[in-house]
Enzyme design. Structure first.
Site, PDB file in Angstrom:
ATOM      1  N   GLY A   6       9.273   9.114 -24.257  1.00 27.35           N
ATOM      2  CA  GLY A   6       9.333   8.673 -22.863  1.00 27.35           C
ATOM      3  C   GLY A   6       8.086   9.062 -22.098  1.00 27.35           C
TER       4      GLY A   6
ATOM      5  N   SER B 144      13.779  12.339 -26.157  1.00 27.38           N
ATOM      6  CA  SER B 144      14.537  13.559 -26.383  1.00 27.38           C
ATOM      7  C   SER B 144      14.638  14.368 -25.105  1.00 27.38           C
ATOM      8  CB  SER B 144      13.867  14.406 -27.473  1.00 27.38           C
ATOM      9  OG  SER B 144      14.516  15.658 -27.599  1.00 27.38           O
TER      10      SER B 144
ATOM     11  N   ILE C  54      12.315  17.698 -25.438  1.00 27.13           N
ATOM     12  CA  ILE C  54      10.853  17.684 -25.417  1.00 27.13           C
ATOM     13  C   ILE C  54      10.395  17.384 -23.997  1.00 27.13           C
ATOM     14  CG2 ILE C  54       8.771  16.597 -26.323  1.00 27.13           C
ATOM     15  CD1 ILE C  54      10.368  15.894 -28.832  1.00 27.13           C
TER      16      ILE C  54
ATOM     17  N   LYS D 148      -6.009   8.637  -3.403  1.00 25.73           N
ATOM     18  CA  LYS D 148      -7.212   9.206  -4.011  1.00 25.73           C
ATOM     19  C   LYS D 148      -8.355   8.221  -3.837  1.00 25.73           C
ATOM     20  CE  LYS D 148      -9.119  10.461  -8.564  1.00 25.73           C
ATOM     21  NZ  LYS D 148      -8.837  10.554 -10.007  1.00 25.73           N
TER      22      LYS D 148
ATOM     23  N   LEU E 247      -0.995   9.744 -25.619  1.00 24.24           N
ATOM     24  CA  LEU E 247      -1.590  10.860 -26.342  1.00 24.24           C
ATOM     25  C   LEU E 247      -1.499  10.704 -27.854  1.00 24.24           C
ATOM     26  CD1 LEU E 247      -0.263  13.856 -24.191  1.00 24.24           C
ATOM     27  CD2 LEU E 247      -2.506  12.759 -24.089  1.00 24.24           C
TER      28      LEU E 247
ATOM     29  N   GLY F 195      -6.640   9.179 -18.764  1.00 27.60           N
ATOM     30  CA  GLY F 195      -5.402   9.200 -19.547  1.00 27.60           C
ATOM     31  C   GLY F 195      -4.453   8.082 -19.194  1.00 27.60           C
ATOM     32  N   ILE F 196      -4.076   7.982 -17.917  1.00 23.31           N
ATOM     33  CA  ILE F 196      -3.143   6.926 -17.523  1.00 23.31           C
ATOM     34  C   ILE F 196      -3.822   5.566 -17.608  1.00 23.31           C
ATOM     35  CG2 ILE F 196      -1.797   6.023 -15.578  1.00 23.31           C
ATOM     36  CD1 ILE F 196      -1.116   8.917 -14.880  1.00 23.31           C
TER      37      ILE F 196
END
Length: 514
Positions: free
Chosen positions: A12, A41, A44, A80, A342, A354-355
């Site tokens: 997720g 899960s 996690i 931002k 990731l 990252g996003i």
């Protein structure tokens, strides 16, 4: 070949649920299209320190159908307008500028007007204003803690370009709720093993709570564990710690000293002896973290640096330590399995890639979607485009480091060492010694950062570019001077036209439909 009728997303968080929502919207899941199931899960946790985004997130939110006010209220989000880099060029106390700004708005250029960067290099802006300050009014607005848009502006639109800061856990929860409204089925369970089919593709995943699950296409959003693409399918991971040294982070949440405190409208990135801190203003708190190289410091010293940066407010806080696996898989789509987030790669959070990489991967899966089940052509194109995008982001991020004038610690000396600089970046820099970066230097579909971002960072880092030999090619000095003057004047006007950042956020929250 069997058509793809069912997609199983394993994991997720932001990667899993953003992908689920985008695919559900793109593939018409709620209207009877491709069935999408996501299993995550409860055992996690979400890493959830990446609270910064790039302006592409506005298009993604619009595409999946989340309105801006709802997002801002649900995710404790703020606006931002760029990143302020403190002490990246030179150490604290050294003569010269102590910071520069990477704004999200492009340099001003009216129709028929001159491109400003060459004229700034030739001194037409006057004074010692840095390029970002001379060519846009965004630094003036953000320094005053004003927002990038007005109360009446439509969703995702404003006079100045922008992205967001937000609470990553809340963002994942919002995407989870919204994804299910688009027809995504959620399962809570733990994947115990992955079974391969005879042809080496994923055959099924075996879960503790739901038994064996099968699908036509599997999407690996299991984070650094990379349970499908890495452990099961063996796609190799390319470590790039010889170029980007930071591999640890300590993060903490810092409450505001008073509830009406002005909210910074940019990320503050401050360089330190072995890395840098991020400082992000949300509605009720700041997110602060230190990203550092374990080869150049230890965890104890890193915590001291982080606490020293925060000051007395850090006394009662306990930082969270994260170990970062910096690099990427050159092959992220193998047979019937695609890595997103990731599990595909991670390139330190300096420029919020990252996003953005999750957005790119979800977009590509959705629009390259091999509905007939022939995954090979889509996989080939996906892998080529994602690999190229990672390579370009590595160059962009490394440019922040390798142009430093700092030589006060091994960390900065090693970053400036040409042996740590990718050959592709060295070639770019050699080219730009006598001319500014141009859009022809970039391939649009492979780039995360536009040419203006490269220009802002390149010249914020005080890169030497001598275009005096081409002076005759730039005859519009007077026009450029007038443009620079107009930008200075508009900066003052903008402060009366644009609300304070906190007032804008509060107004957006008040109008949100919950």
């Amino acid at each position: 070949m069997k058509p793809i009728q069912e997609v199983l997303i394993v994991g997720g968080g932001t990667a899993g649920w953003l992908t689920a929502a985008f695919l559900a919207k793109t593939l018409g899941t709620a209207a009877g299209g491709v069935k999408i199931t996501l299993i995550e899960s409860s055992e996690i946790g979400i890493i959830g320190v990446g609270e910064g985004t790039f302006p592409s997130i506005k298009g993604t939110l619009a595409a999946v159908g989340i309105d801006e006010a709802r997002f801002i209220r649900a995710c404790n989000a703020t606006f931002k307008q760029g990143i302020r880099f403190d002490h990246w060029v030179r150490p604290p106390g050294a003569p010269g500028h102590d910071h520069y700004f990477h704004p999200f708005s492009a340099p001003s250029q009216r129709p028929g007007g001159p491109e400003l960067l060459p004229y700034w290099l030739l001194g037409a802006a006057g004074g010692d204003a840095q390029f970002a300050e001379a060519a846009t009014l965004q630094k003036r607005v953000a320094d005053a803690s004003h927002g990038p848009k007005r109360f009446a502006d439509a969703d995702f639109i404003g006079p100045l370009n922008y992205a967001y800061h937000f609470d990553a856990g809340r963002f994942a929860a919002l995407l989870c709720e919204h994804g299910q409204s688009l027809g995504v089925k959620q399962l809570i369970g733990t994947v115990e093993r992955v079974e391969l089919a005879e042809d080496g593709a994923i055959g099924s995943v075996v879960t503790r709570e739901h038994g064996t699950l099968t699908a036509d296409l599997y999407i690996d959003c299991t984070g650094f564990r990379a349970a499908l693409i890495g452990t099961a399918l063996g796609s190799p991971f390319r470590n790039i710690n010889d170029q980007l040294f930071v591999d640890r982070a300590m993060a903490v949440q810092v409450p505001y000293e008073r509830p009406d405190r002005p909210i910074a409208s940019y990320t503050i990135s401050t360089a330190h002896e072995a890395g840098w801190t991020w400082d992000i203003g949300l509605q009720q708190r700041r997110g602060v973290g230190y990203v550092y190289s374990s080869r150049h410091t230890d965890d104890g010293r890193a915590e001291d640096v982080l606490r020293g940066y925060i000051g007395p407010a850090a006394e009662t806080l306990s930082p969270r330590l994260l170990k970062l696996n910096v690099g990427y898989r050159e092959v992220q789509w193998v047979k019937n399995c695609v890595a997103v987030g990731l599990s595909g790669g991670f390139l330190e959070p300096l420029e919020s890639s990252g996003i953005g990489l999750i957005e790119t991967a979800a977009y590509l899966v959705g629009f390259l979607f091999p509905a007939d089940g022939n995954t090979a052509p889509a996989a080939r194109q996906f892998n080529e485009m994602m690999k190229a995008r990672y390579e370009r982001i590595v160059d962009f991020v490394k440019m922040h480091y390798c142009l430093t004038q700092r030589s006060d610690t091994d960390f900065w000396r090693d970053n400036a060492d040409p042996r740590s600089v990718p050959e592709s970046l060295q070639e770019k820099l050699a080219t730009w010694r006598c001319r500014p970066p141009h859009r022809l230097d970039f391939v649009t579909d492979l780039e995360m950062y536009p040419p203006s971002s490269w220009q802002y960072v390149l010249h914020g880092m005080e890169f030497g570019c001598d275009i005096s030999a081409s002076r005759a090619a730039y005859p519009r000095v007077d026009d450029a001077r007038k443009e620079f003057q107009m930008i200075r004047q508009l900066g003052e006007h903008a402060l009366t036209d644009l609300p304070t950042h906190r007032a804008l956020v509060e107004r957006m929250c008040a109008r949100a439909v919950v």
